[in-house]
Design a protein around this motif. Structure first.
Motif, mmCIF file in Angstrom:
data_model
loop_
_atom_site.group_PDB
_atom_site.id
_atom_site.type_symbol
_atom_site.label_atom_id
_atom_site.label_comp_id
_atom_site.label_asym_id
_atom_site.label_seq_id
_atom_site.Cartn_x
_atom_site.Cartn_y
_atom_site.Cartn_z
ATOM 1 N N ARG A 78 0.803 -1.217 0.000
ATOM 2 C CA ARG A 78 0.000 0.000 0.000
ATOM 3 C C ARG A 78 0.844 1.279 0.000
ATOM 4 N NH1 ARG A 78 -2.320 -3.506 3.555
ATOM 5 N NH2 ARG A 78 -1.753 -2.360 5.415
ATOM 6 N N ARG A 126 2.198 4.735 -1.969
ATOM 7 C CA ARG A 126 1.917 5.691 -3.041
ATOM 8 C C ARG A 126 2.915 6.817 -2.919
ATOM 9 N NH1 ARG A 126 -3.482 8.170 -2.365
ATOM 10 N NH2 ARG A 126 -4.339 6.217 -3.131
ATOM 11 N N PRO A 127 3.812 7.047 -3.846
ATOM 12 C CA PRO A 127 4.073 6.237 -5.045
ATOM 13 C C PRO A 127 4.671 4.882 -4.675
ATOM 14 C CG PRO A 127 5.813 7.851 -4.748
ATOM 15 C CD PRO A 127 4.764 8.149 -3.692
ATOM 16 N N ASP A 148 -0.860 -3.361 -8.544
ATOM 17 C CA ASP A 148 -1.652 -2.168 -8.257
ATOM 18 C C ASP A 148 -2.837 -2.550 -7.385
ATOM 19 O OD1 ASP A 148 -0.001 -0.523 -9.769
ATOM 20 O OD2 ASP A 148 -1.094 -0.949 -11.614
ATOM 21 N N GLY A 152 -5.495 2.749 -5.398
ATOM 22 C CA GLY A 152 -4.512 3.613 -6.039
ATOM 23 C C GLY A 152 -3.103 3.476 -5.502
ATOM 24 N N THR A 153 -2.906 2.562 -4.556
ATOM 25 C CA THR A 153 -1.560 2.322 -4.039
ATOM 26 C C THR A 153 -0.970 1.113 -4.764
ATOM 27 O OG1 THR A 153 -2.371 0.897 -2.255
ATOM 28 C CG2 THR A 153 -2.144 3.267 -1.771
ATOM 29 N N THR A 154 0.294 0.829 -4.466
ATOM 30 C CA THR A 154 0.996 -0.284 -5.099
ATOM 31 C C THR A 154 1.668 -1.142 -4.038
ATOM 32 O OG1 THR A 154 1.426 1.065 -7.049
ATOM 33 C CG2 THR A 154 2.782 -0.911 -6.791
#
Length: 99
Positions: A29, A31-32, A52, A56-58
């Motif tokens: 989670r 971001r970026p 992803d 919207g987090t990675t």
């Protein structure tokens, strides 16, 4: 800010065995996306996977693979995570246990 942890590989490290995943460093989670890597003096390979997340987090996972040798018993792999939300590099040591 990512949630960072290390998980052990799925199988025991047997001296002289086949190359296997020793450990996985995970930064969830972020971001970026976080920059995740392994520091070690062992001769192994790292493989990164990024996923992803719905919000919207990675999530980044970096697997460290290596062919076990008893000479590395007690050596340390260090997971290093770099991210703008972290004041400094986040480091987690992982001690290798070869059977």
């Amino acid at each position: 800010e990512p949630k960072v942890y290390v998980s052990a590989g799925s199988s025991a490290l047997i001296d002289g065995g086949n190359e296997t995943t020793v450990a996985t460093c995970i930064a969830e989670r972020a971001r970026p996306p976080a920059d995740v890597s392994w520091e070690t003096n062992l001769y192994g390979t790292s493989e990164a996977h990024m996923q992803d997340d719905a919000n919207g987090t990675t999530t980044t996972q970096v697997h460290y693979s290596w062919q076990p040798s008893r000479h590395a018993q007690g050596h340390t792999l260090t997971c290093v995570v770099k991210h703008p939300a972290l004041q400094s590099d986040f480091r987690i040591p992982y001690v290798i246990n070869v059977q």
